[in-house]
Design a protein around this motif. Structure first.
Motif, mmCIF file in Angstrom:
data_model
loop_
_atom_site.group_PDB
_atom_site.id
_atom_site.type_symbol
_atom_site.label_atom_id
_atom_site.label_comp_id
_atom_site.label_asym_id
_atom_site.label_seq_id
_atom_site.Cartn_x
_atom_site.Cartn_y
_atom_site.Cartn_z
ATOM 1 N N VAL A 165 58.732 19.875 -21.071
ATOM 2 C CA VAL A 165 57.629 20.338 -20.223
ATOM 3 C C VAL A 165 56.518 19.292 -20.152
ATOM 4 O O VAL A 165 55.993 18.980 -19.065
ATOM 5 C CB VAL A 165 57.093 21.680 -20.745
ATOM 6 C CG1 VAL A 165 55.802 22.064 -20.019
ATOM 7 C CG2 VAL A 165 58.138 22.773 -20.569
ATOM 8 N N SER A 212 57.473 16.331 -18.051
ATOM 9 C CA SER A 212 57.496 16.644 -16.615
ATOM 10 C C SER A 212 56.098 16.693 -16.024
ATOM 11 O O SER A 212 55.951 16.650 -14.790
ATOM 12 C CB SER A 212 58.203 17.986 -16.376
ATOM 13 O OG SER A 212 59.535 17.927 -16.854
ATOM 14 N N ASN A 213 55.089 16.798 -16.852
ATOM 15 C CA ASN A 213 53.709 16.925 -16.376
ATOM 16 C C ASN A 213 52.859 15.711 -16.725
ATOM 17 O O ASN A 213 51.630 15.804 -16.755
ATOM 18 C CB ASN A 213 53.069 18.188 -16.956
ATOM 19 C CG ASN A 213 53.658 19.458 -16.367
ATOM 20 O OD1 ASN A 213 53.258 19.917 -15.294
ATOM 21 N ND2 ASN A 213 54.645 20.022 -17.053
#
Length: 410
Positions: free
Chosen positions: A37, A40-41
């Protein structure tokens, strides 16, 4: 020894179980999701997807081999999927792919080694526990008309049994109690303790005279030492193994009570603790087991002592073994006999002072006479010893309390 520490492993298993079911898979799974996560950010200039190699590493420490292999594959698949989602110029590429793949393989291998060593360690603990149950066999409570309690503390936290030994043996001539401490440590001391206990269990049952039981123990100690010498063991290198011990006889049920018989082989004298106070039994003026021949010809050590409670000493006749005298000692029905090894009396505090056993027990019993119950008395001494030594025991420690079972009131 390599592998996980028993206490650490047991604590880890306890912490990673919820309602009896393992949740060891949760930490590595959460880490894997968090890394995916976060990666991905973030911007392409700061990629952390290669950190996913930590996931199988953590799984190797807390999961089984299958679980670790699963996380190794899952990490590799996640890495491919997350990295492929980025534009080509921002992908970490083949080097980090190799890092994650090799890291997962190494983690799986490390987990297999860890699990194998843990199983080996548990097997060794089972062997040690079996040895302990053989040497220090479980005793029913109460047994043979005696209420008792015991605590054994090993100086080595990894050890399960040492040179301290104790036992209760009922028989047609009364109930006999033995507590002792073999000089030295390790398996040779355990072997000697087992030999002495075997002799005690047989002779204490069959022999009517406590002096004969004492003689049998002295002879057994000499035979054990000669046996080790013949094998080229420690005595051949100049180490004369011996054992201090206290042998106690309680009269048979139905016999006039109020007294016990004691033979002390150079051991710490027992304490008699009762509501009226704490008193010290006659000192161990005899020589330790295995050293009786140093007394020379004639009556055993202490034979000439003048004491109203001492019986005529019975020295060995057939074997020539010299044993301490049998002393007849009064013991009130409400008194508890406390026997300890030198791990208690020689426990030192930070300043080097010895543990004041007599004073400690006397002070506590004066404040609460109910502490003379065997189990509570043993706990009192255990806590006092550990507190005095700040949990740093310099020797194996045994605390043993015993007293006749009080008849039920009608």
């Amino acid at each position: 020894m390599s592998g996980a520490d028993p206490g650490t492993r047991a604590q880890r298993q306890h912490l990673l179980r919820v309602r009896g079911r393992s949740v060891a898979w949760v930490p590595p799974l959460l880490l894997l999701v968090a890394i995916a996560v976060i990666d991905s950010n973030t911007s392409g200039e700061f990629r952390i997807i290669s950190w996913i190699v930590l996931v199988p590493g953590i799984a190797a420490a807390i999961c089984g081999v299958r679980g670790t292999a699963t996380f190794a594959v899952l990490s590799l698949v996640t890495y491919i999927e997350v990295d492929a989602a980025w534009p080509h110029q921002d992908q970490t590429g083949l080097p980090d792919f190799i890092l994650v793949a090799v890291g997962g393989a190494l983690a799986t291998t490390a987990c297999a080694v860890r699990v194998r060593e843990e199983r080996r360690m548990l097997h060794m603990r089972d062997v040690a526990d079996t040895t302990r149950r053989t040497v220090l066999r479980p005793l029913p409570t109460p047994w043979a008309g005696l209420d008792h309690a015991a605590v054994y503390l090993a100086a080595d936290s990894e050890a399960r049994v040492g040179g301290d030994f104790y036992d209760i043996q009922p028989g047609p001539h009364g109930t006999r109690v033995l507590l002792g401490d073999v000089q030295g440590k390790g398996l040779p001391a355990v072997d000697t303790a087992a030999a002495l206990l075997g002799t005690f269990r047989e002779s204490a049952y069959h022999e009517a005279s406590l002096a004969v039981v004492a003689e049998r123990l002295e002879v057994r100690m000499r035979r054990q030492r000669q046996y080790v010498t013949d094998l080229g063991g420690e005595p051949a290198r100049g180490v004369e193994r011996f054992a201090t011990a206290v042998l106690v006889a309680f009269p048979p049920c139905g016999s006039p009570g109020g007294h016990i018989e004691v033979v002390n082989f150079g051991h710490e004298p027992p304490l008699a603790a009762g509501p009226a106070g704490v008193r010290l039994l006659p000192p161990g003026d005899g020589l330790p087991l295995g050293l009786g021949d140093l007394a020379g010809p004639g009556p055993g050590p202490g034979a000439g002592a003048e004491s109203e409670s001492e019986s005529e000493p019975e020295s060995g006749s057939e074997s020539g073994a010299r044993v301490p005298p049998v002393r007849r000692v009064p013991l009130d029905p409400d008194e508890t006999l406390l026997l300890v090894t030198d791990g208690v009396t020689e426990a030192r505090d930070a300043g080097g002072a010895f543990f004041p056993l007599h004073e400690h027990v006397a002070r506590a019993v004066l404040a609460d006479p109910a502490l003379t119950q065997p189990r509570r008395l043993v706990e009192l001494v255990r806590e006092g010893t550990l507190r005095h030594s700040t949990d740093r025991l310099g020797d194996d420690t045994t605390i043993f309390a015993v007293r006749p079972v009080r008849p039920a009131r009608t």
